[in-house]
Design a protein around this motif. Structure first.
Motif, PDB file in Angstrom:
ATOM      1  N   ASN A   1      27.752  65.622  42.654  1.00  0.00           N
ATOM      2  CA  ASN A   1      27.773  64.634  43.729  1.00  0.00           C
ATOM      3  C   ASN A   1      27.439  63.244  43.208  1.00  0.00           C
ATOM      4  N   GLU A   2      26.475  63.165  42.295  1.00  0.00           N
ATOM      5  CA  GLU A   2      26.122  61.866  41.727  1.00  0.00           C
ATOM      6  C   GLU A   2      27.285  61.276  40.940  1.00  0.00           C
ATOM      7  N   ARG A   3      27.962  62.137  40.155  1.00  0.00           N
ATOM      8  CA  ARG A   3      29.124  61.653  39.400  1.00  0.00           C
ATOM      9  C   ARG A   3      30.227  61.190  40.342  1.00  0.00           C
ATOM     10  N   LEU A   4      30.439  61.969  41.421  1.00  0.00           N
ATOM     11  CA  LEU A   4      31.476  61.607  42.386  1.00  0.00           C
ATOM     12  C   LEU A   4      31.147  60.289  43.074  1.00  0.00           C
ATOM     13  N   GLU A   5      29.879  60.111  43.458  1.00  0.00           N
ATOM     14  CA  GLU A   5      29.476  58.868  44.109  1.00  0.00           C
ATOM     15  C   GLU A   5      29.626  57.679  43.166  1.00  0.00           C
ATOM     16  N   ASN A   6      29.237  57.858  41.900  1.00  0.00           N
ATOM     17  CA  ASN A   6      29.372  56.772  40.930  1.00  0.00           C
ATOM     18  C   ASN A   6      30.843  56.411  40.716  1.00  0.00           C
ATOM     19  N   PHE A   7      31.673  57.454  40.594  1.00  0.00           N
ATOM     20  CA  PHE A   7      33.099  57.220  40.406  1.00  0.00           C
ATOM     21  C   PHE A   7      33.697  56.533  41.625  1.00  0.00           C
ATOM     22  N   ALA A   8      33.309  56.991  42.808  1.00  0.00           N
ATOM     23  CA  ALA A   8      33.825  56.396  44.039  1.00  0.00           C
ATOM     24  C   ALA A   8      33.408  54.938  44.152  1.00  0.00           C
ATOM     25  N   SER A   9      32.178  54.640  43.727  1.00  0.00           N
ATOM     26  CA  SER A   9      31.702  53.260  43.774  1.00  0.00           C
ATOM     27  C   SER A   9      32.530  52.366  42.845  1.00  0.00           C
TER      28      SER A   9
ATOM     29  N   VAL B   1      35.606  52.953  41.808  1.00  0.00           N
ATOM     30  CA  VAL B   1      36.945  52.846  42.383  1.00  0.00           C
ATOM     31  C   VAL B   1      36.955  51.817  43.506  1.00  0.00           C
ATOM     32  N   SER B   2      35.936  51.874  44.351  1.00  0.00           N
ATOM     33  CA  SER B   2      35.888  50.981  45.500  1.00  0.00           C
ATOM     34  C   SER B   2      35.788  49.520  45.082  1.00  0.00           C
ATOM     35  N   HIS B   3      34.867  49.229  44.156  1.00  0.00           N
ATOM     36  CA  HIS B   3      34.617  47.840  43.791  1.00  0.00           C
ATOM     37  C   HIS B   3      35.639  47.298  42.799  1.00  0.00           C
ATOM     38  N   ASP B   4      36.039  48.123  41.829  1.00  0.00           N
ATOM     39  CA  ASP B   4      36.902  47.632  40.756  1.00  0.00           C
ATOM     40  C   ASP B   4      38.388  47.700  41.096  1.00  0.00           C
ATOM     41  N   LEU B   5      38.761  48.540  42.057  1.00  0.00           N
ATOM     42  CA  LEU B   5      40.173  48.649  42.410  1.00  0.00           C
ATOM     43  C   LEU B   5      40.512  48.030  43.764  1.00  0.00           C
ATOM     44  N   ARG B   6      39.554  48.061  44.699  1.00  0.00           N
ATOM     45  CA  ARG B   6      39.850  47.565  46.036  1.00  0.00           C
ATOM     46  C   ARG B   6      40.231  46.081  46.019  1.00  0.00           C
ATOM     47  N   ASN B   7      39.468  45.266  45.295  1.00  0.00           N
ATOM     48  CA  ASN B   7      39.745  43.827  45.287  1.00  0.00           C
ATOM     49  C   ASN B   7      41.104  43.492  44.676  1.00  0.00           C
ATOM     50  N   PRO B   8      41.426  43.964  43.447  1.00  0.00           N
ATOM     51  CA  PRO B   8      42.767  43.651  42.926  1.00  0.00           C
ATOM     52  C   PRO B   8      43.884  44.255  43.764  1.00  0.00           C
ATOM     53  N   LEU B   9      43.619  45.387  44.407  1.00  0.00           N
ATOM     54  CA  LEU B   9      44.624  45.981  45.284  1.00  0.00           C
ATOM     55  C   LEU B   9      44.896  45.064  46.469  1.00  0.00           C
ATOM     56  N   ASN B  10      43.848  44.513  47.048  1.00  0.00           N
ATOM     57  CA  ASN B  10      44.023  43.598  48.175  1.00  0.00           C
ATOM     58  C   ASN B  10      44.777  42.335  47.760  1.00  0.00           C
ATOM     59  N   VAL B  11      44.483  41.844  46.550  1.00  0.00           N
ATOM     60  CA  VAL B  11      45.194  40.667  46.050  1.00  0.00           C
ATOM     61  C   VAL B  11      46.682  40.971  45.908  1.00  0.00           C
ATOM     62  N   ALA B  12      47.004  42.127  45.282  1.00  0.00           N
ATOM     63  CA  ALA B  12      48.408  42.511  45.097  1.00  0.00           C
ATOM     64  C   ALA B  12      49.107  42.666  46.446  1.00  0.00           C
ATOM     65  N   GLN B  13      48.422  43.276  47.401  1.00  0.00           N
ATOM     66  CA  GLN B  13      49.019  43.461  48.730  1.00  0.00           C
ATOM     67  C   GLN B  13      49.302  42.117  49.396  1.00  0.00           C
ATOM     68  N   GLY B  14      48.390  41.174  49.192  1.00  0.00           N
ATOM     69  CA  GLY B  14      48.588  39.855  49.776  1.00  0.00           C
ATOM     70  C   GLY B  14      49.829  39.160  49.222  1.00  0.00           C
ATOM     71  N   TYR B  15      50.016  39.238  47.896  1.00  0.00           N
ATOM     72  CA  TYR B  15      51.207  38.612  47.292  1.00  0.00           C
ATOM     73  C   TYR B  15      52.498  39.291  47.747  1.00  0.00           C
ATOM     74  N   VAL B  16      52.466  40.624  47.895  1.00  0.00           N
ATOM     75  CA  VAL B  16      53.658  41.338  48.372  1.00  0.00           C
ATOM     76  C   VAL B  16      53.998  40.900  49.787  1.00  0.00           C
ATOM     77  N   ASP B  17      52.976  40.765  50.642  1.00  0.00           N
ATOM     78  CA  ASP B  17      53.222  40.325  52.022  1.00  0.00           C
ATOM     79  C   ASP B  17      53.865  38.943  52.049  1.00  0.00           C
ATOM     80  N   ILE B  18      53.396  38.044  51.172  1.00  0.00           N
ATOM     81  CA  ILE B  18      53.970  36.695  51.118  1.00  0.00           C
ATOM     82  C   ILE B  18      55.424  36.749  50.662  1.00  0.00           C
ATOM     83  N   LEU B  19      55.700  37.529  49.619  1.00  0.00           N
ATOM     84  CA  LEU B  19      57.063  37.637  49.114  1.00  0.00           C
ATOM     85  C   LEU B  19      58.015  38.237  50.138  1.00  0.00           C
ATOM     86  N   GLN B  20      57.510  39.227  50.916  1.00  0.00           N
ATOM     87  CA  GLN B  20      58.381  39.878  51.894  1.00  0.00           C
ATOM     88  C   GLN B  20      58.791  38.941  53.019  1.00  0.00           C
ATOM     89  N   GLU B  21      58.059  37.866  53.214  1.00  0.00           N
ATOM     90  CA  GLU B  21      58.444  36.893  54.233  1.00  0.00           C
ATOM     91  C   GLU B  21      59.707  36.142  53.837  1.00  0.00           C
TER      92      GLU B  21
END
Length: 337
Positions: free
Chosen positions: A133-141, A143-163
């Motif tokens: 559980n500790e390993r899973l929580e650390n991994f999830a943390s 994933v959440s912090h290191d992937l969520r932000n760049p994912l949101n940035v990429a999604q934002g650029y795709v939304d702009i391009l699709q316009e």
């Protein structure tokens, strides 16, 4: 009338019974010293029973305070039984055990009788689960912090391009980013679902199911809920999490226009759909982490459902509707009112 014949039985009979019970047995005098142990208990330390006779209990159970022992020992009422877990140490061995100790008087003299069971395997499993559980929580943390932000940035650029640009490639990228977002969300849910269930209060099945439906992308699907406002004792946020994952599962496997029904049964409730159902050969595996029959599925959703059910001390099984759709029955919930 039944006559007590125990006095007719030889002492050897009782000694043999103590040896045959299959768990450790200790008998202690008023001073807290061993006056009898059976071989099963002595085997925990790879010694003979005679090596333990006369030793004070606090030498074998170091967490006991010798200066407070007399008060603790005298606090037992006649016939009172206490259960505890402790570590017994002797002969350079430490054994986690569960004990059941009872005070009885024989001929006016009080004795304490205890059974001692080795729980080393259970403790090892608990520690391994905690490490996982500790390993899973650390991994999830991470994933959440290191992937969520760049994912949101990429999604934002795709939304702009699709316009400005109408390209199939952008839609494929958009779908891939959506899938990554679902994976991150469900991974975090899976890590958090090992936490204890919170406050249990009477909650409306209809209301919680409808709130969960709003959080699932179901523009063409239809939800059917019971007319009556049935209530169950549950952690409301966890129950909503359970519904959300069952609804997503229905959409993934039965199609975007699926009809989903939530209703009560005698000792719980169910979630059913009008899709193709789940074959009996696959029903035992659907709750395994990572198992999915949908190439677009994550394999986390139903594992989260299982953990929410277990956290409430409920039961879940997969059956099928009269029309062949999948039906998830949650039982041992108690009365629905």
């Amino acid at each position: 009338m039944v006559t007590d014949r125990s006095n007719d039985l030889p002492s050897e009979f009782f000694a043999k019974m103590v040896e045959s019970v299959g768990v450790g047995v200790g008998i202690y005098g008023q001073d807290g010293r061993y006056i009898h142990v059976n071989q099963s208990y002595a085997d925990l330390f790879s010694v003979s029973p005679s090596e333990l006779i006369g030793k004070p209990l606090w030498e074998i159970v170091p967490e006991m305070d010798a200066t407070k022992f007399d008060g603790y020992w005298a606090s037992f009422d006649e016939g009172e039984t206490r259960r505890d877990e402790a570590v017994h140490k002797h002969n350079n061995q430490e054994i986690p055990v569960t004990t059941v100790t009872t005070q009885w008087s024989v001929g006016g003299t009080p004795y304490h009788f205890g059974t001692i069971k080795d729980i080393s395997e259970r403790k090892a499993r608990e520690q391994e689960i905690q490490r996982q559980n500790e390993r899973l929580e650390n991994f999830a943390s991470v994933v959440s912090h290191d992937l969520r932000n760049p994912l949101n940035v990429a999604q934002g650029y795709v939304d702009i391009l699709q316009e400005d640009i109408n390209r199939d490639e952008l839609r494929l990228i958009d779908n891939a980013l959506d899938r990554m977002g679902v994976l991150i969300t469900e991974l975090l849910e899976l890590a958090q679902s090992d936490e204890e269930v919170g406050e249990m209060i009477p909650v409306s099945l209809k209301t919680v199911a409808e709130n969960a439906w709003y959080n699932v992308h179901t523009p063409e699907a239809v939800l059917h809920t019971p007319d009556a406002n049935h209530r169950v004792m549950a952690d409301e946020s966890r129950l909503q999490q359970l519904f959300e994952n069952l609804f997503r599962n229905a959409v993934e496997h039965a199609g975007s226009d699926v009809h989903v029904t939530v209703d009560t049964i005698s000792d719980g409730f169910y979630v059913a759909d009008d899709g193709p159902g789940i074959s009996s050969a696959k029903r035992d595996r659907v709750f395994e982490t990572g198992y999915t029959t949908d190439e677009n599925g994550t394999g986390f959703g139903l594992s989260i459902v299982q953990q929410v059910v277990t956290g409430h001390n409920w039961e879940i099984q997969v059956t099928e509707t009269p029309d062949g759709g999948a039906q998830f029955e949650i039982t041992d919930v108690g009365d629905t009112v």
